[in-house]
Each structure stands twice: as C-alpha cells, then as structure tokens.
Design a protein around this motif. Structure first.
Motif, mmCIF file in Angstrom:
data_model
loop_
_atom_site.group_PDB
_atom_site.id
_atom_site.type_symbol
_atom_site.label_atom_id
_atom_site.label_comp_id
_atom_site.label_asym_id
_atom_site.label_seq_id
_atom_site.Cartn_x
_atom_site.Cartn_y
_atom_site.Cartn_z
ATOM 1 N N GLU A 40 0.851 -1.179 0.000
ATOM 2 C CA GLU A 40 0.000 0.000 0.000
ATOM 3 C C GLU A 40 0.897 1.243 0.000
ATOM 4 O OE1 GLU A 40 -3.345 0.190 -0.172
ATOM 5 O OE2 GLU A 40 -3.278 -1.973 -0.487
ATOM 6 N N PRO A 41 0.431 2.321 -0.621
ATOM 7 C CA PRO A 41 1.228 3.550 -0.598
ATOM 8 C C PRO A 41 1.378 4.096 0.822
ATOM 9 C CG PRO A 41 -0.798 3.851 -1.880
ATOM 10 C CD PRO A 41 -0.798 2.461 -1.369
ATOM 11 N N GLU A 73 -0.672 8.525 -2.060
ATOM 12 C CA GLU A 73 -1.740 8.083 -2.969
ATOM 13 C C GLU A 73 -1.820 9.015 -4.167
ATOM 14 O OE1 GLU A 73 -2.305 9.068 0.184
ATOM 15 O OE2 GLU A 73 -2.573 7.209 1.278
#
Length: 75
Positions: free
Chosen positions: A68-69, A74
């Motif tokens: 996940e970032p 994002e």
C-alpha cells in the motif's frame, strides 16, 4: 603537462570561487574539477557496462506490487 585555454567564463568563475573558499590557486581548483568530472564519467560508464537492463526492468516491474502507498503517497 598540457596547457589548456579555458574560454567558458562560467567554469573559470566556478574555479575561482572554489579556490577562494579553499584557499588554493584557481589552477588547482580547475584541475580538481576536471579530475572529479573524469572520475565520475568513468565510474558511471563502468557501472553502465556492468548493468543488466532486463534484470533492472524486472525489478522495476515488481516495485510496489502488494504494498500500500505510504500516507500521502496516494495518487
């Protein structure tokens, strides 16, 4: 030793500024600039010769897969 005639005033000014900061002659500063540039070019050329583009692309293709970032990262 070979004598050089430097016509690029920006380069001469940089060498003079470095010389003043370090308390050395401008000719020595210019010589060190040329030497550092040559060493950097040969270093990166050697690294490029040893590189494997396919392996690098495979690594880049995996980059971030399954992660996940970070907060704020994002799109």
């Amino acid at each position: 030793m070979t004598a050089l005639h430097i016509t690029d005033t920006a380069t001469v000014r940089k060498a003079e500024a470095i010389a003043k900061m370090r308390g050395i002659p401008a000719e020595q500063a210019l010589s060190e600039m040329v030497s550092a540039t040559y060493e950097a070019q040969t270093y990166f050329a050697d690294r490029a010769r040893r590189g494997d583009p396919e392996k690098a692309l495979a690594i880049l293709a995996r980059l971030g897969v399954g992660n996940e970032p970070d907060d704020g990262g994002e799109l």
